[in-house]
Design an enzyme around this catalytic site. Structure first.
Site, PDB file in Angstrom:
ATOM      1  N   ASP A 142      -4.066   2.843  -3.657  1.00 42.77           N
ATOM      2  CA  ASP A 142      -4.356   3.427  -4.973  1.00 42.77           C
ATOM      3  C   ASP A 142      -5.507   4.429  -4.925  1.00 42.77           C
ATOM      4  OD1 ASP A 142      -2.386   2.191  -6.505  1.00 42.77           O
ATOM      5  OD2 ASP A 142      -3.604   0.396  -6.830  1.00 42.77           O
TER       6      ASP A 142
ATOM      7  N   GLU B  78       3.014  -0.271  -0.783  1.00 41.33           N
ATOM      8  CA  GLU B  78       2.920  -1.252  -1.872  1.00 41.33           C
ATOM      9  C   GLU B  78       4.135  -2.168  -1.951  1.00 41.33           C
ATOM     10  OE1 GLU B  78       2.150   0.170  -5.885  1.00 41.33           O
ATOM     11  OE2 GLU B  78       1.867  -1.898  -6.529  1.00 41.33           O
TER      12      GLU B  78
ATOM     13  N   ASP C  76      10.862   3.515  -6.833  1.00 39.75           N
ATOM     14  CA  ASP C  76       9.781   3.045  -5.948  1.00 39.75           C
ATOM     15  C   ASP C  76      10.373   2.668  -4.585  1.00 39.75           C
ATOM     16  OD1 ASP C  76       7.129   1.865  -7.836  1.00 39.75           O
ATOM     17  OD2 ASP C  76       9.003   2.320  -8.846  1.00 39.75           O
TER      18      ASP C  76
ATOM     19  N   ASP D  79       2.679   5.664  -7.558  1.00 37.20           N
ATOM     20  CA  ASP D  79       1.423   5.193  -8.136  1.00 37.20           C
ATOM     21  C   ASP D  79       1.496   5.547  -9.619  1.00 37.20           C
ATOM     22  OD1 ASP D  79      -1.191   4.299  -8.448  1.00 37.20           O
ATOM     23  OD2 ASP D  79      -2.006   6.287  -8.032  1.00 37.20           O
TER      24      ASP D  79
HETATM   25  P1  AMP Z   1      -3.980   3.930 -13.303  1.00 37.48           P
HETATM   26  O1  AMP Z   1      -2.800   4.707 -13.734  1.00 37.48           O
HETATM   27  O2  AMP Z   1      -5.149   4.748 -12.929  1.00 37.48           O
HETATM   28  O3  AMP Z   1      -4.325   2.816 -14.234  1.00 37.48           O
HETATM   29  O4  AMP Z   1      -3.606   3.284 -11.914  1.00 37.48           O
HETATM   30  C1  AMP Z   1      -2.450   2.548 -11.670  1.00 37.48           C
HETATM   31  C2  AMP Z   1      -2.829   1.422 -10.770  1.00 37.48           C
HETATM   32  O5  AMP Z   1      -3.582   0.461 -11.488  1.00 37.48           O
HETATM   33  C3  AMP Z   1      -1.661   0.638 -10.229  1.00 37.48           C
HETATM   34  O6  AMP Z   1      -1.239   1.169  -9.014  1.00 37.48           O
HETATM   35  C4  AMP Z   1      -2.222  -0.758 -10.045  1.00 37.48           C
HETATM   36  O7  AMP Z   1      -2.478  -1.059  -8.687  1.00 37.48           O
HETATM   37  C5  AMP Z   1      -3.552  -0.727 -10.759  1.00 37.48           C
HETATM   38  N1  AMP Z   1      -3.741  -1.863 -11.674  1.00 37.48           N
HETATM   39  C6  AMP Z   1      -2.837  -2.756 -12.126  1.00 37.48           C
HETATM   40  N2  AMP Z   1      -3.433  -3.676 -12.911  1.00 37.48           N
HETATM   41  C7  AMP Z   1      -4.742  -3.382 -12.946  1.00 37.48           C
HETATM   42  C8  AMP Z   1      -5.896  -3.974 -13.569  1.00 37.48           C
HETATM   43  N3  AMP Z   1      -5.790  -5.052 -14.351  1.00 37.48           N
HETATM   44  N4  AMP Z   1      -7.096  -3.400 -13.369  1.00 37.48           N
HETATM   45  C9  AMP Z   1      -7.209  -2.293 -12.631  1.00 37.48           C
HETATM   46  N5  AMP Z   1      -6.166  -1.680 -12.002  1.00 37.48           N
HETATM   47  C10 AMP Z   1      -4.942  -2.220 -12.158  1.00 37.48           C
HETATM   48 MG    MG Z   2      -0.550   2.249  -7.515  1.00 38.15          MG
END
Ligand code: AMP
Ligand code: MG
Length: 329
Positions: free
Chosen positions: A270, A68, A45, A124
């Protein structure tokens, strides 16, 4: 063409950063380091943010970057070994890089929202990266609150959706008013991409996060079946989900909170790159109430809750199904 130079610089930077991440992972140096908020970060990262910020600063010195990561953790004495590892990987791309220049480049990514800015998620889906699954290097240019350019490098996705056994690693690009396309991560021809139509391969499918705490899976899947998406949902980390919708492998990506009173808001990095790619591929992206995503307000989408990214054709039906289910949240 408008944004031509921005596009070339962003594609080159995201591609270089994604290759760095892949090298770190194949060398088995991708261990999780816990950030103060307990979310994971890796040396990749930091390396990816350094490489991309350096490239953006060299080309567009006046543009703020909102990334980030920051270098606070990496500068602490107990992290000297990790900083040396980051330096090693960055030097494979930028031979004159030093630990000092690298931490400075990372912190160039701590800008604030202006009329024109870049937003960056160097990895991400770090949880997916650590698991050996999908992740994306996500970079977008925003002007007056509107995304103009998005680049998503997705090393885990096949170049040809129909041929997953062939070459892996694809870069998705969307430019406002100019369409969306994909390029192999290894270089080569770009091809236009388009969302699925009613008869398309992915027309029956929802995609959603892998991490159950990141979204209300039960509700997301109920809404998908209410609009006729009957195939099993495709779980995938990161904005690779937007790439999958943009090229017609799924008709819908939903991200809904567990509760309407949740204070959590999405980070701009994101969603910015993924959103323009889906829109330029012919799809539609809004929040759960049908409002456009507002990228003018800071690091968070403070005026938006929930994300709906669709092929466009089913968008209104999805919003209606969401509206009906809101009472249950
Ligand atoms: P995904 O793989 O679609 O779940 O996306 C990853 C992203 O989820 C990361 O970059 C975080 O910013 C975000 N994330 C982390 N914790 C949470 C949460 N509790 N609810 C929703 N998104 C989150
Ligand atoms: Mg992210």
């Amino acid at each position: 063409m408008l944004y031509e130079r921005e596009k070339q610089v962003a594609i080159a930077a995201a591609t270089a950063a994604a290759r760095l991440c892949e090298q770190v992972r194949s060398d088995r140096h991708s261990r999780a380091i816990a950030k103060p908020d307990r979310s994971p970060v890796t040396i990749a990262d930091f390396g990816a943010q350094a490489v991309i910020c350096q490239a953006l600063m060299a080309a567009f010195a006046n543009d703020p970057i909102i990334g980030e990561e920051d270098s606070n953790l990496l500068r602490s004495p107990e992290m000297s070994e990790q900083l040396a590892q980051v330096t090693h990987y960055v030097q494979t791309l930028l031979p004159r890089a030093t630990p000092e220049s690298i931490t400075d480049w990372i912190d160039q990514g701590n800008g604030t929202v202006a009329s024109r800015y870049w937003t960056l998620d160097p990895i991400d889906g770090t949880k997916g990266y650590l698991r050996g699954d999908h992740y994306a290097v996500a970079l977008a240019l925003v002007e007056e609150g509107e995304v103009k350019l998005g680049v998503l490098a997705c090393p885990g996705l096949a170049v040809e959706a129909a041929h997953p056994e062939q070459e892996q690693g694809v870069v998705f690009v969307g430019v406002k008013g100019q369409g969306a396309f994909r390029i192999p991560l290894s270089g080569g021809e770009s091809q236009p991409i388009h969302v699925t139509d009613a008869e398309g391969v992915g027309s029956q499918r929802l995609t959603e996060s892998v991490e159950s705490e990141h979204g209300n899976f039960a509700l997301q899947e109920a809404i998908a079946s209410a609009v006729g998406l009957t195939a099993p949902a495709l779980p995938m980390d990161s904005q690779a989900k937007y790439g999958v919708v943009a090229r017609g492998e799924a008709a819908l990506y939903i991200r809904l909170p567990y509760s309407l009173s949740s204070e959590r808001r999405e980070n701009i990095w994101d969603h910015a790159a993924g959103a323009i790619i889906v829109e330029e591929a012919g799809g539609k992206v809004t929040d759960m109430y049908g409002q456009p995503l507002d990228f003018s307000l800071g690091k968070k989408l403070i005026n938006n809750q929930g994300i709906i990214a669709s092929n466009g054709a089913i968008h209104d039906a999805v919003l209606a199904a969401v509206a009906e289910s809101l009472t249950s949240l």
